[in-house]
Design a protein around this motif. Structure first.
Motif, PDB file in Angstrom:
ATOM      1  N   LEU A  95       0.919  -1.247   0.040  1.00 57.84           N
ATOM      2  CA  LEU A  95      -0.374  -0.005  -0.023  1.00 57.84           C
ATOM      3  C   LEU A  95       0.427   1.392  -0.072  1.00 57.84           C
ATOM      4  O   LEU A  95       0.267   2.252  -0.867  1.00 57.84           O
ATOM      5  CB  LEU A  95      -0.939  -0.265   1.184  1.00 57.84           C
ATOM      6  CG  LEU A  95      -1.689  -1.845   1.076  1.00 57.84           C
ATOM      7  CD1 LEU A  95      -2.867  -0.681   2.577  1.00 57.84           C
ATOM      8  CD2 LEU A  95      -2.952  -1.143  -0.045  1.00 57.84           C
ATOM      9  N   GLN A  96       1.929   1.447   0.975  1.00 59.17           N
ATOM     10  CA  GLN A  96       2.655   2.626   0.807  1.00 59.17           C
ATOM     11  C   GLN A  96       3.554   2.482  -0.578  1.00 59.17           C
ATOM     12  O   GLN A  96       3.718   4.062  -1.113  1.00 59.17           O
ATOM     13  CB  GLN A  96       3.929   2.479   1.731  1.00 59.17           C
ATOM     14  CG  GLN A  96       4.472   3.616   1.783  1.00 59.17           C
ATOM     15  CD  GLN A  96       4.005   4.521   1.988  1.00 59.17           C
ATOM     16  OE1 GLN A  96       3.761   4.824   3.289  1.00 59.17           O
ATOM     17  NE2 GLN A  96       4.501   5.445   1.342  1.00 59.17           N
ATOM     18  N   ALA A  97       4.131   1.540  -0.993  1.00 58.12           N
ATOM     19  CA  ALA A  97       4.462   1.542  -2.703  1.00 58.12           C
ATOM     20  C   ALA A  97       3.282   2.090  -3.139  1.00 58.12           C
ATOM     21  O   ALA A  97       3.812   2.773  -4.430  1.00 58.12           O
ATOM     22  CB  ALA A  97       4.373   0.247  -3.476  1.00 58.12           C
ATOM     23  N   LEU A  98       2.006   1.949  -3.770  1.00 60.56           N
ATOM     24  CA  LEU A  98       0.957   2.718  -4.487  1.00 60.56           C
ATOM     25  C   LEU A  98       1.333   4.033  -3.958  1.00 60.56           C
ATOM     26  O   LEU A  98       0.705   4.801  -5.391  1.00 60.56           O
ATOM     27  CB  LEU A  98      -0.024   2.095  -4.081  1.00 60.56           C
ATOM     28  CG  LEU A  98      -0.643  -0.043  -4.707  1.00 60.56           C
ATOM     29  CD1 LEU A  98      -2.159  -0.729  -4.181  1.00 60.56           C
ATOM     30  CD2 LEU A  98      -0.338   0.105  -6.052  1.00 60.56           C
ATOM     31  N   ASN A  99       1.126   4.327  -2.983  1.00 62.53           N
ATOM     32  CA  ASN A  99       0.864   5.780  -2.321  1.00 62.53           C
ATOM     33  C   ASN A  99       2.018   6.403  -2.937  1.00 62.53           C
ATOM     34  O   ASN A  99       1.827   7.600  -3.714  1.00 62.53           O
ATOM     35  CB  ASN A  99       0.979   6.160  -0.981  1.00 62.53           C
ATOM     36  CG  ASN A  99       0.410   7.000  -0.509  1.00 62.53           C
ATOM     37  OD1 ASN A  99       0.018   7.819  -1.202  1.00 62.53           O
ATOM     38  ND2 ASN A  99       1.575   7.912   0.078  1.00 62.53           N
ATOM     39  N   ASP A 100       3.079   5.884  -2.837  1.00 58.60           N
ATOM     40  CA  ASP A 100       4.410   6.523  -3.539  1.00 58.60           C
ATOM     41  C   ASP A 100       4.498   6.859  -5.468  1.00 58.60           C
ATOM     42  O   ASP A 100       5.229   7.813  -5.420  1.00 58.60           O
ATOM     43  CB  ASP A 100       5.786   5.467  -2.923  1.00 58.60           C
ATOM     44  CG  ASP A 100       6.306   5.641  -1.285  1.00 58.60           C
ATOM     45  OD1 ASP A 100       5.714   6.774  -0.899  1.00 58.60           O
ATOM     46  OD2 ASP A 100       7.173   4.305  -1.155  1.00 58.60           O
ATOM     47  N   LEU A 101       3.902   5.579  -5.762  1.00 53.02           N
ATOM     48  CA  LEU A 101       3.601   5.787  -6.916  1.00 53.02           C
ATOM     49  C   LEU A 101       2.847   6.932  -7.148  1.00 53.02           C
ATOM     50  O   LEU A 101       3.218   7.804  -8.329  1.00 53.02           O
ATOM     51  CB  LEU A 101       3.130   4.715  -7.023  1.00 53.02           C
ATOM     52  CG  LEU A 101       4.734   3.268  -8.148  1.00 53.02           C
ATOM     53  CD1 LEU A 101       3.540   1.759  -7.997  1.00 53.02           C
ATOM     54  CD2 LEU A 101       5.660   3.512  -8.459  1.00 53.02           C
ATOM     55  N   ARG A 102       1.502   7.099  -6.765  1.00 51.65           N
ATOM     56  CA  ARG A 102       0.832   8.298  -6.741  1.00 51.65           C
ATOM     57  C   ARG A 102       1.274   9.444  -7.003  1.00 51.65           C
ATOM     58  O   ARG A 102       0.982  10.362  -7.392  1.00 51.65           O
ATOM     59  CB  ARG A 102      -0.380   7.427  -6.691  1.00 51.65           C
ATOM     60  CG  ARG A 102      -1.224   6.184  -6.716  1.00 51.65           C
ATOM     61  CD  ARG A 102      -2.631   6.656  -6.122  1.00 51.65           C
ATOM     62  NE  ARG A 102      -3.417   7.415  -7.602  1.00 51.65           N
ATOM     63  CZ  ARG A 102      -5.011   7.715  -6.556  1.00 51.65           C
ATOM     64  NH1 ARG A 102      -5.580   6.956  -5.381  1.00 51.65           N
ATOM     65  NH2 ARG A 102      -5.991   8.354  -7.459  1.00 51.65           N
ATOM     66  N   GLN A 103       1.830   9.203  -5.690  1.00 47.07           N
ATOM     67  CA  GLN A 103       2.441  10.971  -5.216  1.00 47.07           C
ATOM     68  C   GLN A 103       3.739  11.273  -6.306  1.00 47.07           C
ATOM     69  O   GLN A 103       3.641  13.143  -6.699  1.00 47.07           O
ATOM     70  CB  GLN A 103       3.543  10.829  -4.064  1.00 47.07           C
ATOM     71  CG  GLN A 103       1.861  10.548  -2.512  1.00 47.07           C
ATOM     72  CD  GLN A 103       3.215  11.068  -1.788  1.00 47.07           C
ATOM     73  OE1 GLN A 103       3.824  10.798  -1.258  1.00 47.07           O
ATOM     74  NE2 GLN A 103       1.574  11.013   0.179  1.00 47.07           N
ATOM     75  N   GLY A 104       4.198  10.739  -7.112  1.00 48.73           N
ATOM     76  CA  GLY A 104       5.174  10.516  -8.424  1.00 48.73           C
ATOM     77  C   GLY A 104       4.749  11.186  -8.972  1.00 48.73           C
ATOM     78  O   GLY A 104       5.043  11.263 -10.271  1.00 48.73           O
ATOM     79  N   GLY A 105       3.195  10.490  -9.174  1.00 49.89           N
ATOM     80  CA  GLY A 105       2.295  11.392 -10.752  1.00 49.89           C
ATOM     81  C   GLY A 105       2.508  10.297 -11.091  1.00 49.89           C
ATOM     82  O   GLY A 105       1.755  10.603 -12.570  1.00 49.89           O
ATOM     83  N   ILE A 106       2.466   9.396 -10.947  1.00 50.51           N
ATOM     84  CA  ILE A 106       1.929   7.441 -11.479  1.00 50.51           C
ATOM     85  C   ILE A 106       0.125   7.671 -11.691  1.00 50.51           C
ATOM     86  O   ILE A 106      -0.445   7.861 -10.880  1.00 50.51           O
ATOM     87  CB  ILE A 106       2.482   6.613 -10.730  1.00 50.51           C
ATOM     88  CG1 ILE A 106       4.372   7.138 -11.643  1.00 50.51           C
ATOM     89  CG2 ILE A 106       1.911   5.342 -12.330  1.00 50.51           C
ATOM     90  CD1 ILE A 106       4.868   7.268 -13.134  1.00 50.51           C
TER      91      ILE A 106
END
Length: 225
Positions: A95-106
């Motif tokens: 879940l943290q990895a998904l959050n990081d991806l979205r925060q990175g604009g993905i």
């Protein structure tokens, strides 16, 4: 980015888990476990390709295959819902990895061969809020690697194929299917290890990464080059 669900975001089912599910269904239908197990495995295609459109339809289908009483329909639905909820449990690191991806604009989407009980449980799962789009085979009317699935998820995501990365463990020949649809594809080692069940898997000559959790740093590295 488009991600597979089972074996990629959450654990792939195992033979022992399939047996536990069959045992619960057998108890609810008052039939021998072997009968329920045969019905469950033999109904995979119908449960995933759109012929069965709801959890109720899946319950009715299993009852008919097992020659059980229709009076247990609601009980079977409850078992299916409980199993679906359990199967959609995700690790905190994921879940943290998904959050990081979205925060990175993905922008993120899920494309999965899934039965109606999974589709109905999705919105109540921890995963749902992390995705911009989701396409389940039972609602799209096809299973991987049918090109229509990849086209559908691209439409839902509002993305161009040549600017999209597909990530999955390789079941259903999904990686080659994504490439045929014009995407780049990356294999993710099966979550839960090699004992996880997969259907229609073929050898993959391309790159493999150990887990979804490394994707944020991997994409950062690609962006720097």
């Amino acid at each position: 980015m488009i991600l597979d669900l089972f074996g990629t975001l959450v654990l792939a089912p195992t033979s022992s888990e399939r047996s536990v599910a069959a045992a619960q269904l057998a108890w609810a239908m008052r039939v021998p476990m072997t009968v329920a197990e045969t019905a469950l495995s033999g109904s995979w295609q119908a449960r995933h390709d759109g012929r069965l459109r709801s959890g109720t339809a899946v319950a009715t289908h299993l009852i008919e295959r097992c020659s059980a009483s229709a009076t247990c329909t609601h009980e079977i639905e409850a078992v299916l819902a409980r199993l679906a909820h359990h199967r959609l449990q995700a690790d905190g690191t994921l879940l943290q990895a998904l959050n990081d991806l979205r925060q990175g604009g993905i922008r993120l989407a899920v494309l999965s061969d899934a039965s109606p009980d999974i589709a109905e449980a999705w919105d109540r799962s921890e995963l749902a809020s992390h995705f911009d789009a989701v396409v389940f085979s039972c609602r799209a009317g096809a299973v991987k690697p049918d090109r229509r699935l990849f086209q559908a998820v691209l439409r839902e995501l509002g993305a161009e194929a040549d600017r999209t990365l597909y990530c999955g463990d390789g079941g259903g020949d999904e990686l080659a299917g994504a490439e045929r649809a014009g995407m780049r594809a990356l294999r993710v080692a099966r979550r839960g290890g090699p004992t996880g069940l997969a259907f229609g898997e073929v050898p993959w000559p391309g790159r493999t990464v150990p887990a979804v959790e490394i994707l944020p740093s991997l994409l950062d590295g690609w962006g720097e080059r």
